[in-house]
Design an enzyme around this catalytic site. Structure first.
Site, short mmCIF file in Angstrom:
data_model
loop_
_atom_site.label_atom_id
_atom_site.label_comp_id
_atom_site.label_asym_id
_atom_site.label_seq_id
_atom_site.Cartn_x
_atom_site.Cartn_y
_atom_site.Cartn_z
N ASN A 197 -21.45 13.85 7.40
CA ASN A 197 -22.21 13.83 8.61
C ASN A 197 -22.80 12.89 9.11
O ASN A 197 -22.88 12.41 10.42
CB ASN A 197 -22.45 15.04 8.86
CG ASN A 197 -23.50 15.69 7.82
OD1 ASN A 197 -23.07 15.87 6.95
ND2 ASN A 197 -24.72 15.88 8.22
N CYS A 242 -29.32 19.58 11.79
CA CYS A 242 -29.83 20.64 11.30
C CYS A 242 -31.13 20.51 10.84
O CYS A 242 -32.04 21.30 10.83
CB CYS A 242 -29.15 21.39 10.24
SG CYS A 242 -27.03 21.37 10.59
N1 PLP Z 1 -21.24 20.64 7.17
C1 PLP Z 1 -21.17 19.52 8.03
C2 PLP Z 1 -20.77 18.32 7.35
C3 PLP Z 1 -21.72 19.58 9.32
O1 PLP Z 1 -21.98 18.39 10.01
C4 PLP Z 1 -22.48 20.94 9.66
C5 PLP Z 1 -23.16 20.81 11.17
O2 PLP Z 1 -24.12 20.28 11.37
C6 PLP Z 1 -22.05 21.95 8.91
C7 PLP Z 1 -21.60 21.91 7.73
C8 PLP Z 1 -22.66 23.47 9.50
O3 PLP Z 1 -21.64 23.79 10.50
P1 PLP Z 1 -21.71 24.96 11.58
O4 PLP Z 1 -22.93 24.62 12.66
O5 PLP Z 1 -20.69 25.32 11.99
O6 PLP Z 1 -22.39 25.76 10.69
#
Ligand code: PLP
Length: 371
Positions: free
Chosen positions: A149, A320
């Site tokens: 990400n 996050c």
């Molecule tokens: N995994 C990745 C690679 C992400 O980019 C994200 C979101 O930031 C997540 C997991 C978490 O996803 P969600 O917001 O649907 O819980």
């Protein structure tokens, strides 16, 4: 406004927007109830599940609706679930999303052995080291991102699965950033588990998917009224489920190609601004919308705040953890110093990004340098 944070979340896709303005207000009944309005919605969930599983090329019996990828990942990587699959060790990486890293911490505290595969400073997984870990730890559980990400780097998941299978390892991939950006055929990729999120592609928030190839052993992760074949109870969030189907319907791979051209235009122009500027993971295979830029000795947080004051939205790390000023664990995991990581910014493009917006971003970065 110029939005460059699509890897954090996306605006609603066109079909989702239309749905919100039209049928959404009528779709409030509980799909598990026993009268016509509810039967109608449970029938629509069946159709949506079929559409989504066709898109991913898997059986509709093997996908479970969740509240998002965080829930999917937590459920797959729970100690109870891993015990169901007779797993004692996990092979993962330091470059994973926090949703995975926090689960790994918990598993380690519960006595599981957690092993990290090495990577180079582009973020490429060392496949020789990966095979060595699998060979020394057969029957392990592998959990690796499909696409990162922060940097956009793509892991060679098909190759990872082929190696893992030689040593009877199960493979989970966090495919959040791959959905809508890469062709995803679960039969060809042949992973055992995958996690997806809706809001990254323009659905409502609070909807995701858990895919399990052999779902009979999957531990029930939310107990209650028996929804989702007893694995994930709780009243169906019909509108969110339907919005996920609609957002998937709106995926347009020709647009993805155009986004890649805009990203490349941005990177080429950005590198011309200063000799000290770099693009992280430049030579690695990357999803087409992501650019992780290094700004010499400029503090990227200060630049991000300056850009914010001009209504240009970017990110210094994964969203996050945006409130958290610690340097990005992904860049640290790629062997960069704190100082280097604190001078990096993530630019992520999406369906509505225009060249004009990119020009404004470039202009404001240049203006910031002059100040
Ligand atoms: N995994 C990745 C690679 C992400 O980019 C994200 C979101 O930031 C997540 C997991 C978490 O996803 P969600 O917001 O649907 O819980």
């Amino acid at each position: 406004m110029a939005y460059f944070d699509y890897n954090s979340t996306s605006p609603y896709s066109p079909r989702v927007l239309r749905y919100l303005g039209e049928d959404f207000q009528n779709d409030w009944m509980n799909p598990s109830s026993e009268y016509d309005g509810a039967f109608l919605l449970s029938g629509k969930i069946k159709e949506d599940r079929k559409y989504i599983s066709n898109f991913l090329n898997c059986s509709s019996k093997n996908i479970f609706f969740t509240s998002g990828a965080t829930e999917s990942i937590n459920s797959i990587l729970s100690s109870d679930n891993l015990k169901n699959y007779n797993v004692k060790s996990i092979i993962s990486s330091k470059l994973e999303h926090h949703a995975t890293l926090e689960c790994l911490k918990d598993l380690s505290a519960k006595g599981f052995s957690v092993l990290n595969v090495q990577n180079d400073n582009f973020g490429n997984i060392d496949l020789v080291h990966f095979e060595e870990l699998c060979r020394l730890n057969p029957n392990s559980f592998v959990s690796l991102l499909f696409a990162n990400n922060e940097t956009g780097i793509i892991n060679p998941i098909k190759k990872i699965v082929q190696i893992a299978k030689k040593y009877d390892c199960l493979v989970h991939t966090d495919a959040v950033q791959a959905l809508g950006k890469l062709e995803l055929d679960l039969e060809i990729i042949d992973v055992d588990f995958a996690s997806f999120s809706g809001h990254k592609i323009g659905s409502l928030k609070g909807i995701g998917l858990l895919y399990a190839k052999n779902s009979s052993s999957l531990k029930s992760f939310i107990m209650g009224g028996g929804q989702e074949r007893g694995k994930r109870a709780g009243t169906y969030n019909y509108s969110a489920i339907h919005s996920l189907k609609l957002a998937i319907e709106d995926i347009d791979f020709s647009r993805v190609k155009k986004i890649g051209e805009l990203r490349d235009y941005f990177e080429k122009s950005f590198l011309k601004i200063s000799d000290s500027f770099k693009i992280n993971s430049f030579d690695a295979p990357r999803i087409s919308n992501t650019s992780n830029i290094h700004l010499g000795n400029i503090n990227s947080r200060a630049l991000m705040l300056y850009l914010n004051s001009k209504e240009i939205f970017t990110s210094t790390g994964s969203a996050c953890s945006s409130g958290n000023v610690k340097p990005s664990h992904v860049l640290k995991g790629m062997h960069f110093s704190d100082d280097y990581a604190n001078s990096c910014l993530r630019i992520s493009l999406g369906a509505d990004t225009t060249q004009d917006q990119i020009d404004i971003l470039l202009e404001e970065i240049t203006n910031y340098l002059k100040d």
